[in-house]
Each structure stands twice: as structure tokens, then as C-alpha cells.
Design a protein around this motif. Structure first.
Motif, PDB file in Angstrom:
ATOM      1  N   VAL A  15      17.859  13.492  17.119  1.00 50.53           N
ATOM      2  CA  VAL A  15      17.335  13.957  18.509  1.00 50.53           C
ATOM      3  C   VAL A  15      18.632  14.025  19.281  1.00 50.53           C
ATOM      4  O   VAL A  15      19.829  13.710  18.957  1.00 50.53           O
ATOM      5  N   GLY A  16      18.185  14.824  20.360  1.00 51.62           N
ATOM      6  CA  GLY A  16      19.513  15.241  21.267  1.00 51.62           C
ATOM      7  C   GLY A  16      20.321  15.770  20.715  1.00 51.62           C
ATOM      8  O   GLY A  16      20.198  17.070  19.815  1.00 51.62           O
ATOM      9  N   ASP A  17      21.558  15.937  21.002  1.00 51.82           N
ATOM     10  CA  ASP A  17      22.796  16.845  20.470  1.00 51.82           C
ATOM     11  C   ASP A  17      23.185  16.669  19.035  1.00 51.82           C
ATOM     12  O   ASP A  17      23.696  17.601  18.500  1.00 51.82           O
ATOM     13  N   LEU A  60      16.316  14.335  26.485  1.00 48.04           N
ATOM     14  CA  LEU A  60      15.130  13.587  27.135  1.00 48.04           C
ATOM     15  C   LEU A  60      13.704  13.869  26.707  1.00 48.04           C
ATOM     16  O   LEU A  60      12.577  13.078  26.601  1.00 48.04           O
ATOM     17  N   ARG A  61      13.311  15.314  26.505  1.00 42.96           N
ATOM     18  CA  ARG A  61      12.235  15.762  26.105  1.00 42.96           C
ATOM     19  C   ARG A  61      11.969  15.177  24.559  1.00 42.96           C
ATOM     20  O   ARG A  61      10.929  15.062  24.277  1.00 42.96           O
ATOM     21  N   ASP A  62      13.032  15.318  23.629  1.00 42.63           N
ATOM     22  CA  ASP A  62      12.931  14.897  22.226  1.00 42.63           C
ATOM     23  C   ASP A  62      12.554  13.409  22.394  1.00 42.63           C
ATOM     24  O   ASP A  62      11.904  12.941  21.656  1.00 42.63           O
ATOM     25  N   VAL A  63      13.289  12.419  23.335  1.00 45.62           N
ATOM     26  CA  VAL A  63      13.240  11.178  23.346  1.00 45.62           C
ATOM     27  C   VAL A  63      11.536  11.000  23.727  1.00 45.62           C
ATOM     28  O   VAL A  63      10.894   9.987  23.105  1.00 45.62           O
ATOM     29  N   ALA A  64      10.958  11.532  24.840  1.00 40.05           N
ATOM     30  CA  ALA A  64       9.612  11.291  25.261  1.00 40.05           C
ATOM     31  C   ALA A  64       8.746  11.712  23.920  1.00 40.05           C
ATOM     32  O   ALA A  64       7.868  10.866  23.792  1.00 40.05           O
TER      33      ALA A  64
END
Length: 405
Positions: free
Chosen positions: A287-289, A306-310
Motif C-alpha cells: 500500500v502507498g509508497d 489514501l485511495r489505496d487505503v480506502a
């Protein structure tokens, strides 16, 4: 004496995206353990990194839904307009949130304040454990479980491991997932300024031959600067005396904010593009970086995370409610399919934009100036790009749309 702890989800990395994921999953009933190398007290100091983030409108919806936004009261500055210009050219592009009849394009938040808000919210969730500072010495994964060994000898067993531990991701490397990377021969120099005149909530991005120069509004009469410079000039700029550095900042800002004063320190970061060759492995999701890192030209790096997280929260919570194995390949494949195309597309767009605007070749400069002018004069096209800036384009996870799971 070492002991084994059992949890639903272990998260390696407690940065902005890592803690947001932990909070979001715990807020929806899952048992979560976040492991971070950093000392929380150090990460909230003003001297830690000096950066601020442009949080897109959709990303703000996520932070509100998981209870983080309440802890940012008085600490965020709405971005009402964005003005894009190409050096001294009269051609420009102007985004105004009022043209969409909607809320602001986003909010500017200092990373330090974001960390304080995340830590405060994490403490409110009894099913979220934040182990920091702590480091993992061994990662074992099989078809049934994940087992992490910590430096202190304790172990953690989980059904799923999330690697949200940055560009040098330990989780990614332990899984043998390769990453493609190249440098831009540029650095990002970051600092904050105070200024005489109000910014009016307007963000400015000026394209110069060395790269974009962004003036981003903070609370009060303050702004955050992101100054892209050629790599070979980094030591020269960072070595300027405080007075000389401030004079150069004033020259680049111009006089529309009145007299400016550099506050706090200055930081310098190398700029690269990186993306993992895949996002998932056995009981692992990146996720993220850890999965992607892009040029800051559009201020979308954290928003991508944050789109990954959602998306991941929605996929995992849906699986848990259906009684499915949250770490199964089918569940993780849904996450990867949802996010990979969007992330690769945005990485490509930022790469092209940086190469297009970070030069002073006359034919290219004329073409891009005309492009800015055309987009600015066609309202539907301009509004489409504004919607992208707000993060409200495409198939959005529910938490980004302001809906509940």
C-alpha cells in the motif's frame, strides 16, 4: 519472556498511510497491530521533515469517516483555487472550486499535525495496537498465516500483512517483489514562509526550467513551498546562508504576498519514480509508497496512498462481513485490480508532465502554453481536470465518496 500475540491484520509501517489504514480497519471492527520503526515523539516534532500535504477533497472524506478529521480542527487550510502558470508566460490555467458548485478542491495540512491527529485517533481504538519504536527481524508467510518476529524476541501472528513501509519497503523486499525505479536528476526543497498579505486559499504552481515551484496555502498568513531544483544545484541552494536563501525565495515568489520570511528549517529530498511489479503475494498487500512513488508535481503522492487505503478497507471489511478469509488471494486480487491501473496511469501522467514542463525548449514551451490556455478556456475540460484534483473521478471506494461501509 518473549510471547506471541495474535491479531487479524499486522501493518508494517506507521506513517501517514499506515496509521490511516490501521485506524480505518480497527474502526470497522478488525483487530489490528501497527509496527513502526520510528519513535512517535520524534515524528511529531517540527524539525522532523517540514513537509505539508495537499489532501484532496475525496481523501478528506476518508479521514472524516474514520474519525481522524475531528483531531485536525483549526489545523487545515481549504484550497479554494489553483493557479498554474508556465514561467513568465501570460498563458495560465485557473481552477476555482466555485465552478463546480462544490466544496474546496482539498485541504492543506502540515504533516506534523496529521501525525498528531492520527496518533490521537489511534489511542481511542482499543482494538488497535501501535508498537513503536519496534522493528521486525523476520517475516514468515504461508497459506494459513503470517508470523512476524520482532527485535525484542516477541512474535505476532496474523491473517494478513500490509506493507505500508515506504519506498524501501521491508515487506516488499522480503516477498521478493521487484520494483522499477528511475531518478529525475531533481530534488525537492521544502520550507515554510510567513508573508505580509493573505493567500486567499489559493495554491500556485509555476513551471520553471528546473521543475515546478509550488506555493501552497497554510493556516494564517503562511504557505508551504515545494521548490524543484536540478540535482547538481542542490548543495548550492541548501548551502545558502539564511539571508541569501530567503532572498532567493522572495525573488521566486514575487511580490503578490508582500514581504516573505522563511520560518523553520529547510529540507531536501531526491525525486524518483518507483512502482512495484505487483501489489500482492501470499497473505500480503502493498500500500502507498511501498507500491508506488511518484513525482510531487501534482501533489498526489499521499492521495494515491489514501485511495489505496480506502479501497483496501472496503475489500477487507466486505470479506470479513461475508465470513471470508480476509487474507485470501481472491480478496487481495480484488484490491490489486482496483488500484493498479489508477496508480500506473497517474504515475505516467506525472512523469510526462514533469518532462514536458521541466525544460526551456522553445517549441515545447509554446505548445504547452497553448495547451494551458485551451484547457482554461473550455469550462467542461477545465472542470474535468478540477474533478481529478478533488479525487472524485472514477470508481471510488465508498469512504472516498462520503458513504459508509
Amino acid at each position: 519472556m518473549p510471547h506471541d500475540q495474535t491479531t487479524d491484520i499486522a501493518i508494517l509501517g506507521g506513517g501517514l498511510a499506515g496509521l490511516a489504514a490501521g485506524i480505518g480497519l480497527a474502526a470497522h471492527g478488525l483487530d489490528v497491530t501497527v509496527i513502526d520503526r520510528g519513535e512517535p515523539g520524534d515524528q511529531t516534532l517540527e524539525s522532523f521533515d517540514g513537509r505539508s500535504s495537499a489532501i484532496a477533497y475525496a481523501s478528506c472524506n476518508l479521514l472524516k469517516a474514520i474519525g481522524v478529521w475531528d483531531h485536525l480542527e483549526g489545523r487545515h487550510q481549504p484550497i479554494k483555487e489553483i493557479r498554474v502558470s508556465d514561467g513568465p508566460s501570460l498563458m495560465h490555467l485557473h481552477f476555482d472550486h466555485r465552478d463546480l458548485g462544490a466544496g474546496p478542491l482539498g485541504e492543506m495540512v502540515e504533516n506534523r499535525h496529521m501525525r498528531l491527529a492520527l496518533h490521537a485517533r489511534a489511542k481511542e481504538l482499543p482494538n488497535l495496537r501501535h508498537l513503536a519504536p519496534a522493528s521486525v527481524t523476520e517475516i514468515e508467510r504461508d497459506a494459513a498465516t503470517v508470523r512476524l518476529t520482532l527485535a525484542d524476541g516477541n512474535t505476532i501472528s496474523a491473517r494478513l500483512l500490509l506493507g505500508i513501509d515506504g519506498r524501501a519497503s521491508q515487506a516488499r523486499r522480503a516477498a521478493g517483489i521487484t520494483a522499477t525505479e528511475w531518478g529525475y536528476d531533481q530534488v525537492g526543497i521544502v520550507c515554510s514562509i510567513e508573508h505580509e498579505l493573505p493567500h486567499g486559499g489559493v495554491a500556485h504552481e509555476r513551471f520553471l526550467p528546473s521543475g515546478p515551484f509550488a506555493i501552497l496555502p497554510l493556516t494564517g498568513n503562511r504557505s508551504s513551498l515545494v521548490w524543484t531544483e536540478k540535482q547538481h544545484l542542490a548543495d548550492t541552494v541548501m548551502g545558502l546562508s539564511p539571508r541569501a536563501f530567503e532572498a532567493e525565495v522572495q525573488r521566486r515568489c514575487g511580490d503578490f504576498l508582500g514581504k516573505v520570511k522563511v520560518i523553520g528549517g529547510r529540507w531536501c529530498y531526491p525525486l524518483t519514480l518507483q512502482f512495484a511489479d505487483r501489489y500482492t503475494d501470499t497473505r500480503l498487500a502493498l500500500v502507498g509508497d511501498a507500491a508506488h512513488g511518484i513525482h510531487p508535481i501534482a501533489g498526489q503522492g499521499l492521495n494515491m496512498g489514501l485511495r489505496d487505503v480506502a479501497a483496501l478497507i472496503e475489500v477487507i471489511v466486505d470479506a470479513a462481513r461475508a465470513g471470508l478469509d480476509i487474507g485470501s488471494g481472491a480478496v487481495l486480487d480484488r484490491y490489486a485490480r482496483w488500484r493498479e491501473f489508477d496508480n500506473v496511469t497517474l504515475a505516467g501522467v506525472t512523469d510526462v508532465l514533469n518532462r514536458l514542463f521541466s525544460n526551456d525548449i522553445a517549441p515545447v514551451r509554446i505548445a504547452r502554453d497553448l495547451g494551458l490556455a485551451v484547457v482554461d478556456r473550455i469550462p467542461p475540460l477545465r472542470n474535468f481536470f478540477m474533478a481529478h484534483a478533488r479525487g472524485t473521478v472514477g470508481t471510488l471506494p465508498k469512504l472516498l465518496s462520503g458513504d459508509r461501509l
